[in-house]
Every structure is written in C-alpha cells, then in structure tokens.
Motif scaffolding. Sequence first.
Motif, PDB file in Angstrom:
ATOM      1  N   VAL A  47      55.724  38.630  25.416  1.00 30.64           N
ATOM      2  CA  VAL A  47      56.007  39.780  24.538  1.00 30.64           C
ATOM      3  C   VAL A  47      54.971  40.873  24.773  1.00 30.64           C
ATOM      4  CG1 VAL A  47      56.059  40.562  22.130  1.00 30.64           C
ATOM      5  CG2 VAL A  47      57.204  38.421  22.764  1.00 30.64           C
ATOM      6  N   HIS A  48      53.703  40.473  24.818  1.00 27.71           N
ATOM      7  CA  HIS A  48      52.641  41.459  24.974  1.00 27.71           C
ATOM      8  C   HIS A  48      52.667  42.114  26.351  1.00 27.71           C
ATOM      9  CE1 HIS A  48      49.964  39.813  21.486  1.00 27.71           C
ATOM     10  NE2 HIS A  48      51.061  40.408  21.074  1.00 27.71           N
ATOM     11  N   ALA A  49      53.131  41.391  27.360  1.00 26.60           N
ATOM     12  CA  ALA A  49      53.171  41.943  28.724  1.00 26.60           C
ATOM     13  C   ALA A  49      54.106  43.154  28.820  1.00 26.60           C
ATOM     14  CB  ALA A  49      53.586  40.863  29.715  1.00 26.60           C
ATOM     15  N   GLU A  50      54.997  43.281  27.842  1.00 30.42           N
ATOM     16  CA  GLU A  50      55.943  44.411  27.822  1.00 30.42           C
ATOM     17  C   GLU A  50      55.357  45.639  27.133  1.00 30.42           C
ATOM     18  OE1 GLU A  50      59.690  44.025  28.407  1.00 30.42           O
ATOM     19  OE2 GLU A  50      58.842  42.431  29.659  1.00 30.42           O
ATOM     20  N   ARG A  51      54.233  45.460  26.477  1.00 29.60           N
ATOM     21  CA  ARG A  51      53.679  46.566  25.687  1.00 29.60           C
ATOM     22  C   ARG A  51      53.065  47.646  26.579  1.00 29.60           C
ATOM     23  NH1 ARG A  51      52.315  43.901  20.367  1.00 29.60           N
ATOM     24  NH2 ARG A  51      54.451  43.378  19.743  1.00 29.60           N
ATOM     25  N   ASP A  52      52.947  48.855  26.028  1.00 33.40           N
ATOM     26  CA  ASP A  52      52.405  49.995  26.776  1.00 33.40           C
ATOM     27  C   ASP A  52      50.994  49.691  27.281  1.00 33.40           C
ATOM     28  OD1 ASP A  52      54.669  51.376  26.172  1.00 33.40           O
ATOM     29  OD2 ASP A  52      53.767  52.609  24.609  1.00 33.40           O
ATOM     30  N   ASP A  53      50.755  50.030  28.518  1.00 26.27           N
ATOM     31  CA  ASP A  53      49.419  49.952  29.120  1.00 26.27           C
ATOM     32  C   ASP A  53      48.837  48.547  29.139  1.00 26.27           C
ATOM     33  OD1 ASP A  53      49.464  52.840  29.312  1.00 26.27           O
ATOM     34  OD2 ASP A  53      48.993  52.876  27.169  1.00 26.27           O
ATOM     35  N   PHE A  54      49.723  47.532  29.120  1.00 23.72           N
ATOM     36  CA  PHE A  54      49.246  46.139  29.198  1.00 23.72           C
ATOM     37  C   PHE A  54      48.316  45.995  30.403  1.00 23.72           C
ATOM     38  CE2 PHE A  54      49.604  41.939  31.139  1.00 23.72           C
ATOM     39  CZ  PHE A  54      49.354  41.103  30.062  1.00 23.72           C
ATOM     40  N   LYS A  55      47.185  45.379  30.155  1.00 17.26           N
ATOM     41  CA  LYS A  55      46.237  45.132  31.253  1.00 17.26           C
ATOM     42  C   LYS A  55      45.621  43.763  31.057  1.00 17.26           C
ATOM     43  CE  LYS A  55      42.057  46.979  33.453  1.00 17.26           C
ATOM     44  NZ  LYS A  55      41.008  48.019  33.373  1.00 17.26           N
ATOM     45  N   LEU A  56      45.701  42.940  32.097  1.00 17.23           N
ATOM     46  CA  LEU A  56      45.087  41.611  32.062  1.00 17.23           C
ATOM     47  C   LEU A  56      44.154  41.482  33.251  1.00 17.23           C
ATOM     48  CD1 LEU A  56      46.552  38.238  31.032  1.00 17.23           C
ATOM     49  CD2 LEU A  56      45.351  38.398  33.226  1.00 17.23           C
ATOM     50  N   VAL A  57      42.941  41.060  32.991  1.00 14.75           N
ATOM     51  CA  VAL A  57      41.989  40.809  34.070  1.00 14.75           C
ATOM     52  C   VAL A  57      41.693  39.312  34.104  1.00 14.75           C
ATOM     53  CG1 VAL A  57      40.938  43.109  34.099  1.00 14.75           C
ATOM     54  CG2 VAL A  57      40.032  41.392  32.541  1.00 14.75           C
ATOM     55  N   ALA A  58      41.575  38.794  35.321  1.00 11.81           N
ATOM     56  CA  ALA A  58      41.339  37.357  35.475  1.00 11.81           C
ATOM     57  C   ALA A  58      40.163  37.135  36.413  1.00 11.81           C
ATOM     58  CB  ALA A  58      42.591  36.684  36.046  1.00 11.81           C
ATOM     59  N   ALA A  59      39.382  36.109  36.098  1.00 13.13           N
ATOM     60  CA  ALA A  59      38.263  35.714  36.964  1.00 13.13           C
ATOM     61  C   ALA A  59      38.655  34.415  37.646  1.00 13.13           C
ATOM     62  CB  ALA A  59      37.007  35.500  36.121  1.00 13.13           C
ATOM     63  N   THR A 119      31.311  38.754  29.969  1.00 14.77           N
ATOM     64  CA  THR A 119      30.850  40.144  29.996  1.00 14.77           C
ATOM     65  C   THR A 119      31.549  40.919  31.119  1.00 14.77           C
ATOM     66  OG1 THR A 119      28.716  39.400  29.183  1.00 14.77           O
ATOM     67  CG2 THR A 119      28.781  41.595  30.183  1.00 14.77           C
ATOM     68  N   ALA A 120      31.617  40.308  32.301  1.00 11.72           N
ATOM     69  CA  ALA A 120      32.247  40.983  33.453  1.00 11.72           C
ATOM     70  C   ALA A 120      33.738  41.225  33.189  1.00 11.72           C
ATOM     71  CB  ALA A 120      32.059  40.135  34.715  1.00 11.72           C
ATOM     72  N   LEU A 121      34.391  40.275  32.535  1.00  9.76           N
ATOM     73  CA  LEU A 121      35.815  40.444  32.214  1.00  9.76           C
ATOM     74  C   LEU A 121      36.010  41.608  31.249  1.00  9.76           C
ATOM     75  CD1 LEU A 121      36.832  36.699  31.864  1.00  9.76           C
ATOM     76  CD2 LEU A 121      37.936  38.341  33.405  1.00  9.76           C
ATOM     77  N   MET A 122      35.174  41.689  30.223  1.00  7.56           N
ATOM     78  CA  MET A 122      35.315  42.792  29.263  1.00  7.56           C
ATOM     79  C   MET A 122      35.016  44.132  29.932  1.00  7.56           C
ATOM     80  SD  MET A 122      36.528  42.063  26.331  1.00  7.56           S
ATOM     81  CE  MET A 122      36.063  43.455  25.305  1.00  7.56           C
ATOM     82  N   GLU A 123      34.032  44.139  30.826  1.00  9.22           N
ATOM     83  CA  GLU A 123      33.732  45.393  31.540  1.00  9.22           C
ATOM     84  C   GLU A 123      34.930  45.822  32.373  1.00  9.22           C
ATOM     85  OE1 GLU A 123      30.094  44.681  33.659  1.00  9.22           O
ATOM     86  OE2 GLU A 123      28.921  45.150  31.854  1.00  9.22           O
ATOM     87  N   ALA A 124      35.508  44.871  33.105  1.00  6.71           N
ATOM     88  CA  ALA A 124      36.656  45.187  33.963  1.00  6.71           C
ATOM     89  C   ALA A 124      37.857  45.624  33.117  1.00  6.71           C
ATOM     90  CB  ALA A 124      37.030  43.975  34.817  1.00  6.71           C
ATOM     91  N   LEU A 125      38.042  44.965  31.979  1.00  3.14           N
ATOM     92  CA  LEU A 125      39.184  45.312  31.120  1.00  3.14           C
ATOM     93  C   LEU A 125      39.071  46.745  30.614  1.00  3.14           C
ATOM     94  CD1 LEU A 125      41.763  44.228  29.702  1.00  3.14           C
ATOM     95  CD2 LEU A 125      40.312  43.656  27.740  1.00  3.14           C
ATOM     96  N   MET A 126      37.864  47.146  30.226  1.00  2.00           N
ATOM     97  CA  MET A 126      37.676  48.452  29.587  1.00  2.00           C
ATOM     98  C   MET A 126      37.496  49.592  30.596  1.00  2.00           C
ATOM     99  SD  MET A 126      38.018  47.433  26.537  1.00  2.00           S
ATOM    100  CE  MET A 126      37.784  49.005  25.723  1.00  2.00           C
ATOM    101  N   THR A 127      37.332  49.239  31.876  1.00  3.75           N
ATOM    102  CA  THR A 127      37.112  50.291  32.888  1.00  3.75           C
ATOM    103  C   THR A 127      38.381  51.104  33.117  1.00  3.75           C
ATOM    104  OG1 THR A 127      35.431  48.997  33.996  1.00  3.75           O
ATOM    105  CG2 THR A 127      36.500  50.657  35.327  1.00  3.75           C
TER     106      THR A 127
END
Length: 175
Positions: A47-59, A119-127
């Motif tokens: 459901v969330h993957a359909e939302r506007d500007d969905f962004k997922l970062v994975a390590a 920390t790196a995931l949050m940085e990448a998500l917010m970039t």
Amino acid sequence: MIEVLAPAEAVQAAPELAEVFVSAFGAPGYDEDRADAERFATEQLPVHAERDDFKLVAARSDGRIVGFAYGFTGQRGQWWPDRVAAAVPAELAEEWVGGHFEVVELAVAVEAQRQGLGTALMEALMTDLPHRKALLSTYVDDRPAPRLYQRMGWRVLVPDLGWGSALYGLDRAMP
Ligand SMILES: CC(C)(COP(=O)(O)OP(=O)(O)OC[C@H]1O[C@@H](n2cnc3c(N)ncnc32)[C@H](O)[C@@H]1OP(=O)(O)O)[C@@H](O)C(=O)NCCC(=O)NCCS
C-alpha cells in the motif's frame, strides 16, 4: 552498500525486508512477532509503495539486505497524519502535518547493528528530498532509535502522543 529501491523492487524484496523486520522488532524489548512482519510485508508495504514520493533505501551485506528505511509524502486524509493531527495542538498540526515526508520504518538486523548502518540509512533516505518538513514517530523511552534521530537533528515535537509514541519533526530549512 546502500541502494535506493524503486517501489516495484521494494515490493519484490518484501520477504527479505520481513526478515530484517523480524530480527529488529522481534528483539527483546520490541516484541513484534512473525505475524507482524508478515502484515508489514504483505499489507503495509504494498500500500505504501503506491504513495507519492515513496522512497526505500536498503543496506546489503554479502548481497543480503540487512537494513532498510522508507517513507513517502504524507497527506491529510491518510490514517497516520489524521491521527497525529487530531492528537496535537492545532497550530502544530497546521505547521507540520500534510505534505511532509513521513519516515515510516527504520530497521537493521540485530547482527548488523551498532556499525553505523542505521545512521547511514537515514542519511540516504533524507538526501535529495524536496520536502521542507519531515515527521516520524518513535519510542517515548531512551533507546537507539530516538537517540539516532536526535543526533541527526530531529526534535521532539510531542513527547507522548497518547499511545506510547513520541512525535519527532525535522525542519530541513533550519541550518
Ligand atoms: C534503531 C536502529 C535502526 C539503529 O540501527 P544501527 O545500525 O544500530 O544504528 P547505528 O549503528 O547508526 O547507531 C546505533 C548505535 O551504535 C553506535 N555505533 C555506531 N557505530 C559504532 C561502532 N563502530 N562501534 C560502536 N558503536 C557504534 C552508535 O553510536 C549508536 O549508539 P547509541 O545507541 O548508544 O546512541 C536499530 O537499533 C534497530 O533496528 N532497532 C529496532 C527497530 C527500531 O527501533 N526501529 C526504529 C523504529 S522508530
């Protein structure tokens, strides 16, 4: 080591993400179980993957996903923003809720924790996000996630929303 997954790739990776979810949120003191991880993977994420500007970062480590974070643009009319808006003072809701970037999940598998991945995931998500305001809710007590957000400049907007979660905000226009 950290990659951005397109919405379809994120949904495809859901079983792997569910394993990270089980490890992170199944740890003592978190106590979510495999059924919660299943619900996350089969109901919440698609459901969330359909939302506007969905962004997922994975390590990844040795090709396997060991941590992820994701969010999207939250809007009034959606369950979480409406619930938050109803629980906070009107001016705060007016200023923060609606059109914000909503950080929904952050999880790192237990064996990969305390190496800087969260920390790196949050940085990448917010970039490179265009949003001025970002919101998330997290635990009210002192534990790794709230500490991490505070280190990264998030501030506590409401210490307890009334259901055991604190509301954190990040004003990205602030120096
Ligand atoms: C919150 C979470 C994602 C953090 O992931 P992480 O990869 O361990 O995050 P980091 O490594 O960036 O930072 C965590 C801690 O490790 C420390 N650390 C980072 N690198 C380190 C290193 N090389 N050596 C020693 N400690 C280190 C950090 O200083 C931080 O310390 P603190 O908890 O005392 O403040 C993880 O604990 C988790 O999945 N928790 C359960 C799920 C959860 O709470 N999700 C958030 C819901 S809102």
